[in-house]
Design an enzyme around this catalytic site. Structure first.
Site, short mmCIF file in Angstrom:
data_model
loop_
_atom_site.label_atom_id
_atom_site.label_comp_id
_atom_site.label_asym_id
_atom_site.label_seq_id
_atom_site.Cartn_x
_atom_site.Cartn_y
_atom_site.Cartn_z
N HIS A 277 -5.16 6.58 -0.28
CA HIS A 277 -3.59 4.94 0.28
C HIS A 277 -4.39 3.79 -0.80
O HIS A 277 -5.95 4.45 -1.16
CB HIS A 277 -3.61 5.29 1.52
CG HIS A 277 -5.13 4.30 2.10
ND1 HIS A 277 -5.78 5.21 2.77
CD2 HIS A 277 -4.98 3.24 2.32
CE1 HIS A 277 -6.42 3.97 4.07
NE2 HIS A 277 -6.37 3.06 2.77
N HIS B 142 -5.17 0.56 -2.17
CA HIS B 142 -5.44 -0.83 -1.83
C HIS B 142 -5.18 -1.99 -3.17
O HIS B 142 -6.18 -2.00 -3.96
CB HIS B 142 -6.76 -1.10 -1.33
CG HIS B 142 -7.72 -0.77 -0.86
ND1 HIS B 142 -8.73 -0.76 0.21
CD2 HIS B 142 -6.81 -0.46 0.78
CE1 HIS B 142 -8.97 0.24 1.23
NE2 HIS B 142 -7.66 0.16 1.91
N ASP C 205 -9.08 1.66 8.43
CA ASP C 205 -9.69 3.61 7.45
C ASP C 205 -10.23 4.94 8.54
O ASP C 205 -9.77 5.76 8.76
CB ASP C 205 -9.33 3.02 6.24
CG ASP C 205 -9.39 2.77 4.98
OD1 ASP C 205 -7.51 2.44 5.39
OD2 ASP C 205 -9.48 2.39 4.28
N GLU D 98 0.94 -1.08 0.36
CA GLU D 98 -0.35 -0.35 0.11
C GLU D 98 0.96 1.36 -0.23
O GLU D 98 1.94 1.30 0.61
CB GLU D 98 -1.45 0.09 1.63
CG GLU D 98 -2.33 -0.94 1.13
CD GLU D 98 -3.11 -0.38 2.41
OE1 GLU D 98 -2.96 0.14 3.19
OE2 GLU D 98 -4.11 -1.61 2.41
#
Ligand SMILES: [Zn+2]
Length: 157
Positions: free
Chosen positions: A95, A97, A108, A33
């Protein structure tokens, strides 16, 4: 692009170039990630948020299903941006995945909660962008608006 959040009746605007920049950052770190800070400004009536850029963290921890950024040195970078253009603020986080959907995880949600409650950040409704990628490209992405312990998805119109 302009997308709408019906929960708060607010909209979000961004250029396709910004998504391309995020895609290339995310792919560079695949299969881990990666993420960073979303930068932008609000319209005078606060109804529209315009995303202008992303900042990458100076320090971070990144694994297959984990991304933790440090805010170390970011305050200075933001101040520099603010000096160049007074309408630039930290507005949220993004971010990737890798090989997973753009749905947020409980981790998150908790991270966004601590951002919204942070004394130093002072932002009540931070934005979260999650990009779903595979080893070749960005598959899709979802923007969320944090409000009152919940993440509300933005929709296309
Ligand atoms: Zn996540």
């Amino acid at each position: 692009m302009k997308i709408i959040n019906s929960h708060k009746n607010v909209s979000l605007e961004y250029e396709e170039d910004l998504i391309l920049k995020i895609e290339s950052l995310a792919l560079k770190h695949y299969p881990n990630e990666f993420g960073g800070f979303l930068i932008g400004y609000y319209s005078d009536d606060l109804k529209t948020l315009v995303l202008t850029d992303v900042l990458s963290p100076n320090e971070y921890k990144s694994h297959r299903i984990l991304f933790e950024r440090s805010a170390e040195g970011i305050k200075e970078k933001l101040l520099e941006l603010f000096k160049l253009n007074e309408k630039r603020y930290y507005v949220g986080e993004w971010h990737s995945h890798p090989d997973a959907s753009s749905m947020y995880s409980l981790t998150d949600l908790n991270a966004m909660q601590s951002i919204a409650e942070s004394e130093t950040i002072r932002i009540k409704n931070p934005i979260l962008l999650i990009v779903s990628i595979n080893n070749q490209k960005l598959k899709n992405y979802t923007f969320y608006l944090y409000d009152n312990n919940t993440l509300f998805e933005y929709g296309r119109k």
